[in-house]
Design a protein around this motif. Structure first.
Motif, short mmCIF file in Angstrom:
data_model
loop_
_atom_site.label_atom_id
_atom_site.label_comp_id
_atom_site.label_asym_id
_atom_site.label_seq_id
_atom_site.Cartn_x
_atom_site.Cartn_y
_atom_site.Cartn_z
N PHE A 82 -1.46 -28.71 20.03
CA PHE A 82 -0.50 -29.77 19.73
C PHE A 82 -0.66 -30.17 18.34
O PHE A 82 0.34 -30.14 17.48
CB PHE A 82 -0.44 -30.94 20.49
N LEU A 83 -1.75 -30.16 18.03
CA LEU A 83 -2.19 -30.36 16.37
C LEU A 83 -1.84 -29.29 15.68
O LEU A 83 -1.32 -29.76 14.50
CB LEU A 83 -3.96 -31.02 16.28
N ILE A 84 -2.22 -28.21 15.82
CA ILE A 84 -1.85 -27.07 15.11
C ILE A 84 -0.42 -26.95 14.80
O ILE A 84 0.26 -26.91 13.76
CB ILE A 84 -2.10 -25.70 15.69
N TYR A 85 0.56 -27.22 15.94
CA TYR A 85 2.15 -26.96 16.06
C TYR A 85 2.47 -28.40 15.11
O TYR A 85 3.61 -28.06 14.27
CB TYR A 85 2.85 -27.04 17.26
N ALA A 86 1.97 -29.48 15.39
CA ALA A 86 2.36 -30.63 14.70
C ALA A 86 2.13 -30.54 12.95
O ALA A 86 3.06 -30.81 12.43
CB ALA A 86 1.59 -31.91 15.05
N ASP A 92 6.08 -27.40 7.38
CA ASP A 92 7.62 -26.71 7.18
C ASP A 92 8.56 -27.64 6.82
O ASP A 92 9.38 -27.06 6.01
CB ASP A 92 7.79 -26.11 8.42
N ILE A 93 8.54 -28.77 7.20
CA ILE A 93 9.71 -29.69 6.86
C ILE A 93 9.30 -30.33 5.63
O ILE A 93 10.30 -30.35 4.60
CB ILE A 93 9.41 -30.96 7.89
N ARG A 94 7.98 -30.59 5.23
CA ARG A 94 8.07 -30.76 3.89
C ARG A 94 8.18 -29.82 2.65
O ARG A 94 8.94 -29.91 1.61
CB ARG A 94 6.37 -31.00 3.73
N ASP A 148 4.88 -16.59 5.66
CA ASP A 148 3.99 -16.91 4.57
C ASP A 148 3.27 -18.33 4.77
O ASP A 148 1.95 -18.46 4.84
CB ASP A 148 4.54 -16.93 3.36
N LEU A 149 3.98 -19.23 5.50
CA LEU A 149 3.54 -20.73 5.63
C LEU A 149 2.54 -20.71 7.07
O LEU A 149 1.64 -21.10 6.91
CB LEU A 149 4.64 -21.75 5.97
N LEU A 150 2.82 -19.67 7.94
CA LEU A 150 2.17 -19.77 9.12
C LEU A 150 0.72 -18.87 8.92
O LEU A 150 -0.20 -19.49 9.25
CB LEU A 150 2.89 -18.70 9.93
N TYR A 155 -5.00 -19.89 7.84
CA TYR A 155 -6.01 -19.40 7.17
C TYR A 155 -6.83 -20.87 6.55
O TYR A 155 -7.83 -20.98 6.61
CB TYR A 155 -5.67 -18.86 5.80
N GLN A 156 -6.01 -21.81 6.35
CA GLN A 156 -6.45 -23.17 5.82
C GLN A 156 -7.30 -23.88 7.32
O GLN A 156 -8.15 -24.78 6.88
CB GLN A 156 -5.44 -24.14 5.37
#
Length: 179
Positions: A82-86, A92-94, A148-150, A155-156
């Motif tokens: 859940f933390l990863i998806y949140a 993504d929204i930002r 790219d975001l994913l 990675y981070q």
């Protein structure tokens, strides 16, 4: 989903054996992991009866404790996911504002709506998470920005991803031992 539900409801009933025979056969094959109420769905038990059994189990003090402890264990095990998806959705929204792909991701959780109908709640979570992972893959294959975001997000957050994998491995053993 509605078509599959209709097909299972119409043609999915077990007609060659009684509930007891079917249940004993499954227990013989799979051991104590088989729940009689989960098998009873296939033997002329309708939606209202399923809902009544769920309510009865939740209001029963002994079963209520088992259900609550099972859900707490599941919540703890799925918390890193859940933390990863949140975090991914927030990022993504930002970066891209709210888009239709977020609705697509949210719709992946639709099997959770079936919670009151099924005795074994973990199956709905399994379907929802499988849908979520598939939808994430589909969006990543279509949308280069999201891909790219994913990639950068994972990675981070490599350690969190490893924690998710570890928790999922542990959760599988916990759920298996609970039933």
């Amino acid at each position: 989903m509605l078509l599959i539900t209709y097909m299972v409801f119409t043609y999915g009933l077990a007609q060659n054996s009684t509930l007891e025979q079917h249940y004993e056969k499954l227990v013989h094959m799979y051991g104590d992991q088989v729940h009689k109420n989960a098998v009873a769905v296939l033997h002329n038990r309708y939606i209202q009866e399923n809902i009544n059994i769920i309510i009865e189990n939740i209001t029963s003090e002994r079963r209520s404790r088992e259900i609550i402890s099972g859900h707490i264990t599941l919540f703890i095990a799925l918390l890193p996911t859940f933390l990863i998806y949140a975090g991914l959705i927030y990022k993504d929204i930002r970066e891209n504002s709210i888009s239709k792909k977020l609705l697509f991701l949210a719709s992946a959780l639709s099997p959770l709506i079936l919670y009151p109908l099924g005795y074994d709640f973990f199956r709905w979570w399994a379907l929802a998470l499988t849908n979520l992972f598939l939808v994430t893959g589909i969006i990543a294959s279509i949308d280069n920005q999201f891909r790219d975001l994913l990639i950068s997000f994972f990675y981070q957050n490599q350690y969190l991803a490893l924690i998710v994998i570890a928790f999922c491995l542990i959760k599988g053993a916990l759920i298996h031992s609970m039933y």
